[in-house]
Structure formats: C-alpha cells, structure tokens
Design a protein around this motif. Structure first.
Motif, PDB file in Angstrom:
ATOM      1  N   ALA A 188     -10.920   5.876  -4.243  1.00 43.59           N
ATOM      2  CA  ALA A 188     -10.407   5.363  -5.519  1.00 43.59           C
ATOM      3  C   ALA A 188      -8.959   4.925  -5.346  1.00 43.59           C
ATOM      4  O   ALA A 188      -8.093   5.762  -5.068  1.00 43.59           O
ATOM      5  N   PRO A 189      -8.647   3.651  -5.510  1.00 42.43           N
ATOM      6  CA  PRO A 189      -7.270   3.195  -5.353  1.00 42.43           C
ATOM      7  C   PRO A 189      -6.380   3.486  -6.554  1.00 42.43           C
ATOM      8  O   PRO A 189      -5.193   3.156  -6.536  1.00 42.43           O
ATOM      9  N   ALA A 190      -6.924   4.112  -7.598  1.00 41.00           N
ATOM     10  CA  ALA A 190      -6.120   4.510  -8.756  1.00 41.00           C
ATOM     11  C   ALA A 190      -6.798   5.667  -9.462  1.00 41.00           C
ATOM     12  O   ALA A 190      -8.021   5.857  -9.360  1.00 41.00           O
ATOM     13  N   VAL A 191      -5.992   6.449 -10.173  1.00 38.93           N
ATOM     14  CA  VAL A 191      -6.506   7.562 -10.983  1.00 38.93           C
ATOM     15  C   VAL A 191      -6.152   7.284 -12.437  1.00 38.93           C
ATOM     16  O   VAL A 191      -5.014   6.928 -12.755  1.00 38.93           O
ATOM     17  N   GLU A 206       6.533  10.613 -10.588  1.00 32.72           N
ATOM     18  CA  GLU A 206       6.221  11.781  -9.757  1.00 32.72           C
ATOM     19  C   GLU A 206       4.736  11.822  -9.389  1.00 32.72           C
ATOM     20  O   GLU A 206       4.373  12.118  -8.238  1.00 32.72           O
ATOM     21  N   LEU A 207       3.861  11.546 -10.346  1.00 29.21           N
ATOM     22  CA  LEU A 207       2.427  11.575 -10.069  1.00 29.21           C
ATOM     23  C   LEU A 207       2.044  10.511  -9.051  1.00 29.21           C
ATOM     24  O   LEU A 207       1.246  10.760  -8.141  1.00 29.21           O
ATOM     25  N   GLU A 208       2.614   9.320  -9.185  1.00 31.75           N
ATOM     26  CA  GLU A 208       2.297   8.259  -8.245  1.00 31.75           C
ATOM     27  C   GLU A 208       2.847   8.552  -6.852  1.00 31.75           C
ATOM     28  O   GLU A 208       2.199   8.259  -5.843  1.00 31.75           O
ATOM     29  N   ASP A 209       4.020   9.147  -6.797  1.00 31.02           N
ATOM     30  CA  ASP A 209       4.572   9.524  -5.497  1.00 31.02           C
ATOM     31  C   ASP A 209       3.714  10.606  -4.846  1.00 31.02           C
ATOM     32  O   ASP A 209       3.528  10.608  -3.621  1.00 31.02           O
ATOM     33  N   GLY A 212       0.429   8.611  -3.960  1.00 35.94           N
ATOM     34  CA  GLY A 212       0.603   7.381  -3.209  1.00 35.94           C
ATOM     35  C   GLY A 212      -0.240   6.236  -3.730  1.00 35.94           C
ATOM     36  O   GLY A 212      -0.626   5.333  -2.973  1.00 35.94           O
ATOM     37  N   LYS A 213      -0.522   6.260  -5.021  1.00 33.86           N
ATOM     38  CA  LYS A 213      -1.342   5.216  -5.652  1.00 33.86           C
ATOM     39  C   LYS A 213      -1.043   5.192  -7.141  1.00 33.86           C
ATOM     40  O   LYS A 213      -0.443   6.132  -7.682  1.00 33.86           O
ATOM     41  N   PRO A 214      -1.433   4.137  -7.854  1.00 35.40           N
ATOM     42  CA  PRO A 214      -1.210   4.114  -9.298  1.00 35.40           C
ATOM     43  C   PRO A 214      -1.943   5.237 -10.015  1.00 35.40           C
ATOM     44  O   PRO A 214      -3.108   5.523  -9.727  1.00 35.40           O
ATOM     45  N   SER A 245       9.144  -3.518 -11.027  1.00 35.53           N
ATOM     46  CA  SER A 245       9.569  -4.894 -10.782  1.00 35.53           C
ATOM     47  C   SER A 245       8.842  -5.519  -9.620  1.00 35.53           C
ATOM     48  O   SER A 245       8.800  -6.731  -9.467  1.00 35.53           O
ATOM     49  N   GLY A 246       8.226  -4.707  -8.772  1.00 33.92           N
ATOM     50  CA  GLY A 246       7.431  -5.188  -7.637  1.00 33.92           C
ATOM     51  C   GLY A 246       6.340  -4.168  -7.371  1.00 33.92           C
ATOM     52  O   GLY A 246       6.262  -3.133  -8.040  1.00 33.92           O
ATOM     53  N   PRO A 247       5.444  -4.442  -6.405  1.00 34.63           N
ATOM     54  CA  PRO A 247       4.368  -3.503  -6.107  1.00 34.63           C
ATOM     55  C   PRO A 247       4.923  -2.149  -5.689  1.00 34.63           C
ATOM     56  O   PRO A 247       5.541  -2.016  -4.649  1.00 34.63           O
ATOM     57  N   ARG A 248       4.733  -1.133  -6.526  1.00 31.51           N
ATOM     58  CA  ARG A 248       5.297   0.178  -6.233  1.00 31.51           C
ATOM     59  C   ARG A 248       4.407   0.918  -5.242  1.00 31.51           C
ATOM     60  O   ARG A 248       4.868   1.621  -4.369  1.00 31.51           O
ATOM     61  N   HIS A 249       3.120   0.781  -5.444  1.00 27.80           N
ATOM     62  CA  HIS A 249       2.168   1.351  -4.508  1.00 27.80           C
ATOM     63  C   HIS A 249       1.084   0.303  -4.247  1.00 27.80           C
ATOM     64  O   HIS A 249       0.713  -0.437  -5.156  1.00 27.80           O
ATOM     65  N   ALA A 250       0.605   0.259  -3.046  1.00 30.51           N
ATOM     66  CA  ALA A 250      -0.416  -0.713  -2.701  1.00 30.51           C
ATOM     67  C   ALA A 250      -1.653  -0.476  -3.528  1.00 30.51           C
ATOM     68  O   ALA A 250      -2.066   0.661  -3.756  1.00 30.51           O
ATOM     69  N   VAL A 251      -2.261  -1.553  -4.014  1.00 36.83           N
ATOM     70  CA  VAL A 251      -3.521  -1.442  -4.743  1.00 36.83           C
ATOM     71  C   VAL A 251      -4.573  -2.236  -3.996  1.00 36.83           C
ATOM     72  O   VAL A 251      -4.281  -3.210  -3.302  1.00 36.83           O
ATOM     73  N   ALA A 252      -5.826  -1.797  -4.137  1.00 35.49           N
ATOM     74  CA  ALA A 252      -6.913  -2.470  -3.416  1.00 35.49           C
ATOM     75  C   ALA A 252      -8.179  -2.392  -4.235  1.00 35.49           C
ATOM     76  O   ALA A 252      -8.297  -1.588  -5.133  1.00 35.49           O
TER      77      ALA A 252
END
Length: 252
Positions: A188-191, A206-209, A212-214, A245-252
């Motif tokens: 899953a690339p996001a939660v 904090e949750l995304e860090d 490592g994903k949205p 402002s830019g892609p914070r974490h890679a999404v796929a």
C-alpha cells in the motif's frame, strides 16, 4: 478576502478544534464555521453494530444535511460534510447525492470527507491503500467497498472498533500512531485514517516520516478538498504530502 469554509459536523465538541488548528497552520486568515446535523438517537454508542450503521446512514440523509446547512452563521464559499462514515455508508452515488443537495441548497461547491479521499487519491495518483480504521470491521468493509466503487483497492485494513466519536476525540498521539503503524502494508503506497473526531493535525508530518509514505487523515483531506474546490489550496510544508510544496514522499 479569505475563503469561508462551512463544515457540517455530526457530534458537537469532538474534533472541531483539530480542524481549526489545521486551518490556522495553513492560513490564519481562513474562516471556518460549523453547523451540526442532528442525530435521531441520543446515545449511538449503546447501539449494536447494525444499529450504529443504520444511525450513521440515516444521519447522512440529504434532507438532514440541507436542513443543517441553513444554520451557518455566514454563507460559506465552500461546504463539506465533514464526516467519514456518514458520507460513505450510502455508497458512491449516495455521496454524490449528498454533495449535490448541499450545492443546490447553498449555491457553492460542496463535497464530503469520503469524496475528499477520492479527490486526494486521484491528485496523488494512488489506486491502492491501507486502512487505519477506527470502525467495527463490518463498517471498515463498507468503506473499502466505497473505495472499490471508485477503482481504489484496499490491500490491508485494521479495525479498532471504537465506541463513539467522543471516545475517539480523546485518543492521544500514541493510540493514533499505533493504529496507523498497524495498518501499514508494503503493498500500500498510502495509509488512510478516516475519522474526523481524531486530533491528527500535530501528527501529520510525524506519521508520514514514520511510515515513509503519505498518511491521509480525514481532517486533512476534508480541508484540502474544500479549499481545492474553492480554488484556494494553500501550500504549507510540514503538514503532510497533500499540502507540501513538492513530493514529500514518493507515491506509486
């Protein structure tokens, strides 16, 4: 002139302060107003699972929403039904019916938390998710079915089966984080964290860090979508992928 956001909300004194916190962090000039949709039962937490689902579905009836929308102190520029479960239990067509009724009554762009999730996933190009659900497993399945109607696949889900909105409003950062971590899945690339009573704004980055994903919270997607529909989406780093402002974490 600042954007006036009108939020319809299900239970008074739960997560309104979290919405206000996020609005202030995004843009202190934003105007936020709440109107409350009236439950047909006094104590939802005392109902069994089927009774809760029926009460939630009834609360989302379009006529209940339009009646509540007449109570805004100032006409909003955009309106959203800020409740996850009450906007997905009628399915995708029902969610669009809710938004259409509100748009027709107020004459402004209208959405809901569930439709906001779909808009956010579309914006990020995501078609697979994991669910950090606070609901009973049966209701979690209803949300997964709603997402599936829109072409989004749920690859993993956990269900906390919390008692009520008020119980969830009291959850601390550890409880929220534990649920999100438990829901995470490599495929899953996001939660998604679908509950507007939770206080998630201080945890967005904090949750995304941590994962490592949205991590898309109900409060964040609701406000992002409302502002996007009003043509006023702010960019603010430190508040998760949607507002970055830019892609914070890679999404796929």
């Amino acid at each position: 002139m600042s954007t006036r956001i009108g939020l319809l909300y299900p239970t008074r004194d739960c997560g309104e302060d979290d919405f206000a916190d996020l609005c202030h962090r995004l843009d202190p000039a934003l105007s936020l107003d709440f109107a409350y949709v009236q439950w047909s039962v006094d104590r939802v937490e005392e109902l069994d699972t089927a009774g809760k689902t029926a009460a939630v579905r009834e609360l989302g009836a379009p006529d209940r929403l339009t009646t509540a929308a007449d109570e805004f102190a100032t006409p909003p520029d955009v309106v959203s039904w800020a409740c996850s479960s009450c906007s997905f239990t009628r399915g995708l067509a029902g969610a669009h019916e809710q938004a259409g009724a509100l748009a027709g009554r107020l004459g402004v762009p209208a959405s809901s938390t569930s439709l906001a999730y779909l808009a956010a996933l579309d914006r990020l190009g995501l078609g697979r998710v994991a669910l950090a659900s606070v609901y009973h497993p049966d209701l979690t399945d209803v949300f997964a079915a709603f997402l599936a109607e829109a072409g989004v696949t749920t690859v993993h889900a956990v269900s906390a089966d919390a008692a009520s909105d008020r119980a969830l409003a009291a959850w601390d950062a550890w409880q929220i984080t534990d649920l999100v971590v438990a829901a995470d899945h490599d495929d899953a690339p996001a939660v998604l964290l679908p509950e507007t009573a939770l206080h998630t704004t201080p945890l967005l980055a904090e949750l995304e860090d941590r994962l490592g994903k949205p991590v898309l919270t109900a409060t964040a997607v609701t406000l992002w979508d409302a502002l996007d529909r009003a043509g006023a989406t702010p960019v603010r780093d430190g508040l998760g992928t949607l507002f970055a402002s830019g892609p914070r974490h890679a999404v796929a």
